[in-house]
Design a protein around this motif. Structure first.
Motif, PDB file in Angstrom:
ATOM      1  N   SER A  99     -14.535 -48.432 -12.831  1.00 35.01           N
ATOM      2  CA  SER A  99     -16.220 -48.388 -12.432  1.00 35.01           C
ATOM      3  C   SER A  99     -16.716 -47.760 -13.902  1.00 35.01           C
ATOM      4  O   SER A  99     -15.981 -46.774 -14.200  1.00 35.01           O
ATOM      5  N   LEU A 100     -17.929 -47.798 -14.153  1.00 33.60           N
ATOM      6  CA  LEU A 100     -18.276 -46.959 -15.064  1.00 33.60           C
ATOM      7  C   LEU A 100     -18.339 -45.363 -14.739  1.00 33.60           C
ATOM      8  O   LEU A 100     -18.112 -44.631 -15.790  1.00 33.60           O
ATOM      9  N   ALA A 101     -18.574 -45.148 -13.458  1.00 29.17           N
ATOM     10  CA  ALA A 101     -18.414 -43.671 -12.884  1.00 29.17           C
ATOM     11  C   ALA A 101     -17.061 -43.216 -13.269  1.00 29.17           C
ATOM     12  O   ALA A 101     -16.832 -42.007 -13.723  1.00 29.17           O
ATOM     13  N   GLU A 102     -16.028 -43.931 -12.877  1.00 26.61           N
ATOM     14  CA  GLU A 102     -14.509 -43.457 -12.988  1.00 26.61           C
ATOM     15  C   GLU A 102     -14.171 -43.289 -14.593  1.00 26.61           C
ATOM     16  O   GLU A 102     -13.656 -42.292 -14.925  1.00 26.61           O
ATOM     17  N   LEU A 103     -14.725 -44.041 -15.523  1.00 27.92           N
ATOM     18  CA  LEU A 103     -14.760 -43.931 -16.870  1.00 27.92           C
ATOM     19  C   LEU A 103     -15.339 -42.592 -17.268  1.00 27.92           C
ATOM     20  O   LEU A 103     -14.541 -41.800 -18.030  1.00 27.92           O
ATOM     21  N   LEU A 104     -16.526 -42.559 -16.976  1.00 29.57           N
ATOM     22  CA  LEU A 104     -17.175 -41.169 -17.447  1.00 29.57           C
ATOM     23  C   LEU A 104     -16.574 -40.128 -16.932  1.00 29.57           C
ATOM     24  O   LEU A 104     -16.654 -39.070 -17.376  1.00 29.57           O
ATOM     25  N   GLY A 105     -16.263 -40.039 -15.647  1.00 25.54           N
ATOM     26  CA  GLY A 105     -15.483 -38.852 -15.102  1.00 25.54           C
ATOM     27  C   GLY A 105     -14.427 -38.613 -15.721  1.00 25.54           C
ATOM     28  O   GLY A 105     -14.030 -37.365 -15.915  1.00 25.54           O
ATOM     29  N   ARG A 106     -13.616 -39.480 -16.124  1.00 19.02           N
ATOM     30  CA  ARG A 106     -12.232 -39.177 -16.982  1.00 19.02           C
ATOM     31  C   ARG A 106     -12.627 -38.667 -18.282  1.00 19.02           C
ATOM     32  O   ARG A 106     -11.881 -37.726 -18.964  1.00 19.02           O
ATOM     33  N   VAL A 107     -13.665 -39.394 -19.110  1.00 19.75           N
ATOM     34  CA  VAL A 107     -14.142 -38.691 -20.169  1.00 19.75           C
ATOM     35  C   VAL A 107     -14.620 -37.026 -20.193  1.00 19.75           C
ATOM     36  O   VAL A 107     -14.367 -36.200 -20.745  1.00 19.75           O
ATOM     37  N   GLN A 108     -15.374 -37.074 -19.027  1.00 21.08           N
ATOM     38  CA  GLN A 108     -15.912 -35.732 -18.674  1.00 21.08           C
ATOM     39  C   GLN A 108     -14.735 -34.718 -18.519  1.00 21.08           C
ATOM     40  O   GLN A 108     -14.696 -33.387 -18.903  1.00 21.08           O
TER      41      GLN A 108
END
Length: 138
Positions: A92-101
């Motif tokens: 999900s977009l949230a999972e991608l952005l969480g990994r980046v964070q």
């Protein structure tokens, strides 16, 4: 004695750096760019799935050259493009952005710890594993 020679003897020198000549200080470590970390996470996930750039780009309906530039941190992708690339990778977009964070927190913490430890006399080295990954070794 010429007038030029007498003027040069009377010239004042104004120091620009307090304390005389000192060695130039090293620039503080540069924080990673968000687009570099996004690209690193996308690329590492794609490679972990053993998928080609073409396969992911086709599934995400993004041109392959554009996805390549996003992975290399050369393009700042829109949220729609990031969501499509993430979905193509099963995220999900949230999972991608969480990994980046998570990556940005790790990288900035390591780059701020290295100078502090160096000032205490502890020998450290920071090596870059990718644009967004840093390894700190004592």
């Amino acid at each position: 004695m010429s007038s030029h020679e007498s003027r040069s003897k009377d010239a004042r020198v104004i120091q620009l750096r307090p304390g005389g000549r000192s060695a130039p200080q090293a620039a503080p470590p540069r924080e990673p760019l968000w687009r570099d970390l996004v690209g690193d996470v996308l690329r590492s996930e794609r490679l972990a799935q053993q998928r080609t750039l073409k396969d992911v780009a086709d599934e995400a309906r993004i041109s392959m050259p554009y996805l390549s530039e996003v992975e290399r941190g050369r393009k700042e992708a829109s949220s729609e493009v990031l969501a499509a690339a993430a979905r193509a990778l099963g995220l999900s977009l949230a999972e991608l952005l969480g990994r980046v964070q998570g990556e940005i927190v790790k990288v900035t913490a390591l780059t701020s710890v290295a100078p502090a430890q160096a000032s205490t006399g502890v020998s450290t080295s920071v090596s870059t594993l990718g644009r967004g990954e840093v390894r700190l070794a004592a």
